[in-house]
Structure formats: structure tokens, C-alpha cells
Design a protein around this motif. Structure first.
Motif, short mmCIF file in Angstrom:
data_model
loop_
_atom_site.label_atom_id
_atom_site.label_comp_id
_atom_site.label_asym_id
_atom_site.label_seq_id
_atom_site.Cartn_x
_atom_site.Cartn_y
_atom_site.Cartn_z
N MET A 1 -62.52 -35.64 9.32
CA MET A 1 -62.68 -35.22 8.11
C MET A 1 -63.11 -33.59 8.42
N GLU A 2 -63.95 -33.43 9.20
CA GLU A 2 -64.67 -32.12 9.32
C GLU A 2 -63.49 -31.25 9.89
N GLU A 3 -62.70 -31.69 10.70
CA GLU A 3 -61.44 -31.11 11.36
C GLU A 3 -60.47 -30.53 10.23
N PHE A 4 -60.24 -31.31 9.22
CA PHE A 4 -59.33 -31.16 8.34
C PHE A 4 -59.93 -29.91 7.30
N GLU A 5 -61.37 -29.77 7.05
CA GLU A 5 -61.87 -28.90 6.35
C GLU A 5 -61.92 -27.55 6.99
N ASP A 6 -62.09 -27.74 8.51
CA ASP A 6 -62.09 -26.52 9.04
C ASP A 6 -60.89 -25.84 9.29
N GLN A 7 -59.59 -26.60 9.42
CA GLN A 7 -58.47 -26.06 9.59
C GLN A 7 -58.20 -25.55 8.40
N PHE A 8 -58.40 -26.16 7.15
CA PHE A 8 -58.05 -25.45 5.92
C PHE A 8 -58.63 -24.45 5.57
N SER A 9 -60.16 -24.32 5.75
CA SER A 9 -60.73 -22.90 5.64
C SER A 9 -60.15 -21.91 6.51
N GLU A 10 -59.78 -22.31 7.64
CA GLU A 10 -59.15 -21.18 8.66
C GLU A 10 -58.02 -20.42 8.19
N SER A 11 -57.02 -21.34 7.65
CA SER A 11 -55.92 -20.79 6.85
C SER A 11 -56.15 -19.87 5.76
N GLN A 12 -57.07 -20.42 4.97
CA GLN A 12 -57.62 -19.44 3.83
C GLN A 12 -58.28 -18.06 4.40
N THR A 13 -59.20 -18.25 5.28
CA THR A 13 -59.64 -17.11 5.74
C THR A 13 -58.64 -16.14 6.25
N ASP A 14 -57.56 -16.53 7.16
CA ASP A 14 -56.69 -15.79 7.70
C ASP A 14 -55.78 -15.22 6.37
N MET A 15 -55.67 -15.60 5.24
CA MET A 15 -55.02 -15.29 4.07
C MET A 15 -55.65 -14.10 3.55
N ILE A 16 -57.00 -14.20 3.52
CA ILE A 16 -57.86 -12.98 2.99
C ILE A 16 -57.93 -12.02 3.98
N LEU A 17 -58.06 -12.18 5.47
CA LEU A 17 -58.12 -11.41 6.26
C LEU A 17 -56.89 -10.42 6.38
N ILE A 18 -55.67 -10.89 6.24
CA ILE A 18 -54.44 -10.17 6.27
C ILE A 18 -54.30 -9.20 5.09
N CYS A 19 -54.89 -9.56 3.93
CA CYS A 19 -54.95 -8.86 2.58
C CYS A 19 -55.87 -7.69 2.85
N MET A 20 -56.99 -7.95 3.58
CA MET A 20 -57.91 -7.21 3.84
C MET A 20 -57.32 -6.11 4.77
N GLU A 21 -56.33 -6.38 5.72
CA GLU A 21 -55.76 -5.59 6.68
C GLU A 21 -55.14 -4.53 6.09
N TYR A 22 -54.19 -4.98 5.03
CA TYR A 22 -53.41 -4.28 4.20
C TYR A 22 -53.85 -3.18 3.55
N VAL A 23 -55.20 -3.11 3.29
CA VAL A 23 -55.86 -2.10 2.58
C VAL A 23 -57.10 -1.60 3.50
N GLU A 24 -56.86 -1.72 4.72
CA GLU A 24 -57.65 -1.30 5.79
C GLU A 24 -59.32 -1.54 5.61
N ASP A 25 -59.39 -2.81 5.06
CA ASP A 25 -60.89 -3.06 4.86
C ASP A 25 -61.52 -2.23 3.70
N ARG A 26 -60.61 -1.51 2.89
CA ARG A 26 -61.24 -0.44 1.62
C ARG A 26 -60.82 -1.21 0.52
N ALA A 27 -61.54 -2.38 0.21
CA ALA A 27 -61.41 -3.07 -1.09
C ALA A 27 -62.69 -3.77 -1.41
N ASP A 28 -63.20 -3.62 -2.82
CA ASP A 28 -64.11 -4.23 -3.18
C ASP A 28 -64.13 -5.83 -3.35
N ARG A 29 -62.95 -6.21 -3.80
CA ARG A 29 -62.63 -7.73 -3.92
C ARG A 29 -60.93 -8.10 -3.60
N VAL A 30 -60.73 -9.07 -2.99
CA VAL A 30 -59.29 -9.49 -2.83
C VAL A 30 -58.90 -10.74 -3.23
#
Length: 151
Positions: A1-30
């Protein structure tokens, strides 16, 4: 079950990271809106920059005098949306593999200063059973709600 949670979280983290990259890490909230309903996958994103909520194509409107402009070209927006949808596909495949229910809607919020991440999930049909609404309607409603409440 832990593997599911880790992979699920990893995909969500990737979603946040690509959005942060779009604004060159210059945002207060995404804010990331992700939808997967009856074969329709959709995603959108917006930001809080300098106390102003702005959609991705309007991020330059939130800059202060002298701030470096963001590249809001269609190509960059398309790249981010493509990656977001790929991440939704990964989550969908993960849910299938682990026999978990796939959320029909995910609202992800990342507060840059505090490092706080929150996610809200829904599992009911929200627009595919409606004659008028689309995923874009759902995203626009959330954007307006966040702007009003200053979330």
C-alpha cells in the motif's frame, strides 16, 4: 500500500513542480486542477503572485514594476498541460493497478513559503452528466471561489 501512496504522491509532486517551473519558481502559491471523468482528462493551473490570483496566461499581470516577465507563450502553456495530463494518466494507471478508485477531480494547492501541500479529491461525476458543464467550467468555478475567499 505504501508503494501506491508513494507513486500517487510522486505524480502530484511532479504536477506542482512543472507548474513552478513555468513561473521560474516565482509564485507564492500554485493551484492545479486535474480532472478525469469517463475518459476525459483535463487539467488547468493558476497562481497566487504578489497577493493576486492569476490564471497561467495572465501571470505577468501580477508582477511588480521591474520584475522580469514570464514566458507565457502558447508552447510553454501546452508543454505544462501535456505533462499535467500525462501525470493524470499515470495516476489513473496506478489506481487501476492497485484496484483503487480514481478521483474524478483533484484540486492541488502548494504554498511555496510554508511548503504546505493540500489536496482535495472528489469521486462523483461533476460535469460529464451535465448538459452544459465541462472541465473548464469546473476549473473556472474553482478559480473564482479561490479569488473570492483569498485561499
Amino acid at each position: 500500500m505504501e508503494e501506491f501512496e508513494d507513486q500517487f504522491s510522486e505524480s502530484q509532486t511532479d504536477m506542482i513542480l512543472i507548474c513552478m517551473e513555468y513561473v521560474e519558481d516565482r509564485a507564492d502559491r500554485v493551484y492545479v486542477y486535474a480532472s478525469c471523468e469517463q475518459g476525459i482528462i483535463s487539467s488547468r493551473f493558476f497562481y497566487l503572485i504578489n497577493d493576486t490570483h492569476v490564471k497561467c496566461h495572465k501571470v505577468n499581470d501580477a508582477l511588480r514594476v521591474g520584475d522580469e516577465q514570464y514566458d507565457v507563450s502558447g508552447n510553454r502553456q501546452s508543454m505544462v498541460l501535456r505533462i499535467l495530463c500525462e501525470d493524470i494518466e499515470k495516476i489513473k494507471a496506478l489506481c487501476t493497478e492497485y484496484r483503487k478508485e480514481m478521483p474524478t477531480e483533484m484540486k492541488l494547492i502548494y504554498d511555496v513559503k510554508s511548503g504546505r501541500f493540500t489536496a482535495e479529491y472528489k469521486y462523483d461525476l461533476l460535469y460529464t452528466n451535465d448538459d452544459v458543464k465541462t472541465a473548464t467550467h469546473m476549473y473556472n468555478e474553482w478559480f473564482e471561489e479561490v479569488k473570492k475567499k483569498k485561499l
